[in-house]
Design a protein around this motif. Structure first.
Motif, PDB file in Angstrom:
ATOM      1  N   VAL A  86      -5.495  18.813  11.712  1.00 58.13           N
ATOM      2  CA  VAL A  86      -5.340  20.024  12.525  1.00 58.13           C
ATOM      3  C   VAL A  86      -5.219  21.250  11.638  1.00 58.13           C
ATOM      4  CG1 VAL A  86      -3.774  21.222  14.105  1.00 58.13           C
ATOM      5  CG2 VAL A  86      -4.341  18.822  14.494  1.00 58.13           C
ATOM      6  N   HIS A  87      -4.633  21.071  10.466  1.00 58.29           N
ATOM      7  CA  HIS A  87      -4.357  22.196   9.575  1.00 58.29           C
ATOM      8  C   HIS A  87      -5.427  22.398   8.508  1.00 58.29           C
ATOM      9  CE1 HIS A  87      -2.251  24.973   6.977  1.00 58.29           C
ATOM     10  NE2 HIS A  87      -2.315  24.108   5.977  1.00 58.29           N
ATOM     11  N   THR A  88      -6.030  21.310   8.035  1.00 55.31           N
ATOM     12  CA  THR A  88      -6.928  21.420   6.890  1.00 55.31           C
ATOM     13  C   THR A  88      -7.960  20.304   6.905  1.00 55.31           C
ATOM     14  OG1 THR A  88      -6.974  21.638   4.476  1.00 55.31           O
ATOM     15  CG2 THR A  88      -5.496  19.988   5.375  1.00 55.31           C
ATOM     16  N   THR A  89      -8.965  20.424   6.063  1.00 59.36           N
ATOM     17  CA  THR A  89      -9.934  19.349   5.901  1.00 59.36           C
ATOM     18  C   THR A  89      -9.289  18.203   5.138  1.00 59.36           C
ATOM     19  OG1 THR A  89     -11.737  20.951   5.818  1.00 59.36           O
ATOM     20  CG2 THR A  89     -12.209  18.734   4.998  1.00 59.36           C
ATOM     21  N   VAL A  90      -9.478  16.988   5.654  1.00 61.70           N
ATOM     22  CA  VAL A  90      -8.933  15.818   4.983  1.00 61.70           C
ATOM     23  C   VAL A  90     -10.050  14.818   4.712  1.00 61.70           C
ATOM     24  CG1 VAL A  90      -6.645  16.054   6.005  1.00 61.70           C
ATOM     25  CG2 VAL A  90      -8.355  14.636   7.140  1.00 61.70           C
ATOM     26  N   LEU A  91      -9.837  14.033   3.680  1.00 59.09           N
ATOM     27  CA  LEU A  91     -10.743  12.953   3.328  1.00 59.09           C
ATOM     28  C   LEU A  91     -10.027  11.656   3.689  1.00 59.09           C
ATOM     29  CD1 LEU A  91     -13.499  12.490   1.844  1.00 59.09           C
ATOM     30  CD2 LEU A  91     -12.156  12.116  -0.212  1.00 59.09           C
ATOM     31  N   PRO A  92     -10.289  11.083   4.871  1.00 58.81           N
ATOM     32  CA  PRO A  92      -9.555   9.883   5.293  1.00 58.81           C
ATOM     33  C   PRO A  92      -9.859   8.693   4.387  1.00 58.81           C
ATOM     34  CG  PRO A  92     -10.680  10.928   7.152  1.00 58.81           C
ATOM     35  CD  PRO A  92     -11.233  11.550   5.911  1.00 58.81           C
ATOM     36  N   LEU A  93      -8.835   7.907   4.098  1.00 59.51           N
ATOM     37  CA  LEU A  93      -8.992   6.678   3.343  1.00 59.51           C
ATOM     38  C   LEU A  93      -8.974   5.487   4.294  1.00 59.51           C
ATOM     39  CD1 LEU A  93      -6.681   7.462   0.292  1.00 59.51           C
ATOM     40  CD2 LEU A  93      -9.149   7.843   0.529  1.00 59.51           C
ATOM     41  N   MET A 114     -16.765   8.643   2.486  1.00 61.99           N
ATOM     42  CA  MET A 114     -17.064   7.788   1.332  1.00 61.99           C
ATOM     43  C   MET A 114     -15.946   6.775   1.105  1.00 61.99           C
ATOM     44  SD  MET A 114     -18.562  10.692  -1.263  1.00 61.99           S
ATOM     45  CE  MET A 114     -18.827   9.506  -2.580  1.00 61.99           C
ATOM     46  N   PRO A 115     -15.718   5.865   2.044  1.00 61.38           N
ATOM     47  CA  PRO A 115     -14.624   4.902   1.877  1.00 61.38           C
ATOM     48  C   PRO A 115     -14.761   4.038   0.642  1.00 61.38           C
ATOM     49  CG  PRO A 115     -16.089   4.248   3.661  1.00 61.38           C
ATOM     50  CD  PRO A 115     -16.460   5.649   3.277  1.00 61.38           C
ATOM     51  N   SER A 116     -15.964   3.890   0.121  1.00 63.21           N
ATOM     52  CA  SER A 116     -16.152   3.078  -1.082  1.00 63.21           C
ATOM     53  C   SER A 116     -15.587   3.758  -2.325  1.00 63.21           C
ATOM     54  CB  SER A 116     -17.642   2.789  -1.303  1.00 63.21           C
ATOM     55  OG  SER A 116     -18.361   3.997  -1.466  1.00 63.21           O
ATOM     56  N   VAL A 117     -15.206   5.032  -2.221  1.00 59.24           N
ATOM     57  CA  VAL A 117     -14.653   5.763  -3.362  1.00 59.24           C
ATOM     58  C   VAL A 117     -13.451   5.041  -3.958  1.00 59.24           C
ATOM     59  CG1 VAL A 117     -13.317   7.827  -3.929  1.00 59.24           C
ATOM     60  CG2 VAL A 117     -15.496   8.044  -2.747  1.00 59.24           C
ATOM     61  N   VAL A 118     -12.623   4.469  -3.096  1.00 60.33           N
ATOM     62  CA  VAL A 118     -11.405   3.836  -3.594  1.00 60.33           C
ATOM     63  C   VAL A 118     -11.547   2.333  -3.744  1.00 60.33           C
ATOM     64  CG1 VAL A 118      -9.924   5.625  -2.646  1.00 60.33           C
ATOM     65  CG2 VAL A 118     -10.493   3.639  -1.254  1.00 60.33           C
ATOM     66  N   ALA A 119     -12.720   1.793  -3.488  1.00 63.67           N
ATOM     67  CA  ALA A 119     -12.874   0.345  -3.480  1.00 63.67           C
ATOM     68  C   ALA A 119     -12.579  -0.273  -4.835  1.00 63.67           C
ATOM     69  CB  ALA A 119     -14.291  -0.025  -3.029  1.00 63.67           C
ATOM     70  N   ASP A 120     -12.919   0.427  -5.910  1.00 65.86           N
ATOM     71  CA  ASP A 120     -12.693  -0.133  -7.235  1.00 65.86           C
ATOM     72  C   ASP A 120     -11.238  -0.046  -7.669  1.00 65.86           C
ATOM     73  OD1 ASP A 120     -15.369  -0.644  -7.443  1.00 65.86           O
ATOM     74  OD2 ASP A 120     -15.817   1.228  -8.487  1.00 65.86           O
ATOM     75  N   ASP A 121     -10.473   0.798  -6.985  1.00 64.20           N
ATOM     76  CA  ASP A 121      -9.108   1.054  -7.423  1.00 64.20           C
ATOM     77  C   ASP A 121      -8.050   0.403  -6.566  1.00 64.20           C
ATOM     78  OD1 ASP A 121      -9.583   3.070  -9.652  1.00 64.20           O
ATOM     79  OD2 ASP A 121     -10.724   3.900  -7.990  1.00 64.20           O
ATOM     80  N   ALA A 122      -8.369   0.200  -5.300  1.00 60.01           N
ATOM     81  CA  ALA A 122      -7.377  -0.430  -4.419  1.00 60.01           C
ATOM     82  C   ALA A 122      -8.084  -1.156  -3.302  1.00 60.01           C
ATOM     83  CB  ALA A 122      -6.430   0.636  -3.841  1.00 60.01           C
ATOM     84  N   ALA A 123      -7.932  -2.438  -3.263  1.00 58.23           N
ATOM     85  CA  ALA A 123      -8.435  -3.198  -2.140  1.00 58.23           C
ATOM     86  C   ALA A 123      -7.391  -3.142  -1.034  1.00 58.23           C
ATOM     87  CB  ALA A 123      -8.693  -4.646  -2.561  1.00 58.23           C
ATOM     88  N   ALA A 124      -7.740  -3.680   0.140  1.00 57.32           N
ATOM     89  CA  ALA A 124      -6.743  -3.750   1.199  1.00 57.32           C
ATOM     90  C   ALA A 124      -5.669  -4.730   0.762  1.00 57.32           C
ATOM     91  CB  ALA A 124      -7.391  -4.209   2.488  1.00 57.32           C
ATOM     92  N   GLY A 125      -4.467  -4.235   0.578  1.00 53.49           N
ATOM     93  CA  GLY A 125      -3.379  -5.065   0.092  1.00 53.49           C
ATOM     94  C   GLY A 125      -2.834  -4.519  -1.217  1.00 53.49           C
TER      95      GLY A 125
END
Length: 271
Positions: free
Chosen positions: A87-94, A257-268
């Motif tokens: 609501v306040h700003t642009t966010v990049l959802p993870l 770009m959800p794959s951005v964090v794939a190398d750094d944190a998997a689910a868990g």
């Protein structure tokens, strides 16, 4: 292992109002939300909260993901935090259930991906996501014509005739659905800057009536939102058995770009 891990919701540009908004939010497991800035540049922040580690270890998480009540609660909390910030700003959802061992590890990821996060946030600024689904409902299409008076058919021939008529109605409905899809795609080219195709929904997710045949998302500049939504909703005008569902505006989940964090944190929890 620590009792708590860091659950990350989104990346955003930092400002004073963002800190104020985060301070009043509760996230997954009813945990207070806070911001994690970068080590050397605090213009970008991760929106995070602390959650019980035992719920997000790999084995536990696999079991939880089969528990629809637990999954719904986490998804609602995840979505609620993102939408409140958006609501306040642009966010990049993870991605749902993106967790790190602690805030320090989360900060490391923010530092490592800073340029990519900043580029994507700039691209998404002043844009929102709209979901567009097309459903076909052959039962709501015009019924086949009744047999002519005096027409006598054997039970077998009558059955085959009825089956052909039903198939003809279904074919007509699916053809109309393709027409509606083409109209919406043209509107997307006119008003949107990106389009994402998602797997069509089936079973409970598809709803009680009809079949989901298109499940797309469009990234639309805010200035074009009303025209886009209005014209998409009219794309099936005059087409029987075709229903269009438009949802939004949402934070740009499908374009983050959800794959951005794939190398750094998997689910868990991270190893």
């Amino acid at each position: 292992m620590n009792d708590l891990v860091t659950y990350a919701y989104a990346v955003a540009r930092a400002d004073d109002m963002l800190h104020v908004r985060a301070a009043v939010l509760k996230g997954v497991a009813d945990s207070p939300v806070h911001l994690v800035p970068g080590s050397h540049d605090d213009t970008l922040v991760l929106v995070v909260s602390h959650v019980p580690a035992q719920d997000f270890q790999e084995d536990a998480l696999k079991l939880h993901l089969e528990d629809l009540d637990w999954l719904e609660a986490v998804a609602r909390a995840h979505h609620g935090v993102i939408e409140a910030m958006a609501v306040h700003t642009t966010v990049l959802p993870l991605r749902l259930a993106t967790v790190y061992l602690d805030d320090t590890r989360a900060r490391d990821v923010l530092d490592a991906r800073r340029a990519l996060f900043a580029e994507r946030l700039a691209h998404l600024a002043e844009h929102v996501e709209w979901g567009v689904k097309i459903h076909v409902e052959p039962s709501s299409a015009p019924a086949a014509p009744a047999p002519q008076r005096g027409e006598a058919l054997s039970p077998g021939r009558a059955y085959l005739r009825d089956r052909r008529q039903q198939q003809s109605v279904r074919d007509s409905v699916y053809q109309d659905a393709r027409q509606a899809a083409e109209t919406i795609e043209a509107l997307g080219r006119r008003y949107a800057v990106e389009r994402a195709r998602h797997r069509v929904q089936q079973g409970v997710l598809a709803g009680p009536v009809g079949e989901n045949v298109v499940n797309d998302a469009y990234l639309v500049p805010r200035e074009h939102c009303e025209k886009f939504r209005s014209e998409v909703l009219h794309a099936a005008d005059g087409l029987r058995g075709v229903r269009i569902e438009v949802t939004g505006p949402w934070a740009p989940y499908s374009f983050a770009m959800p794959s951005v964090v794939a190398d750094d944190a998997a689910a868990g929890t991270e190893p």
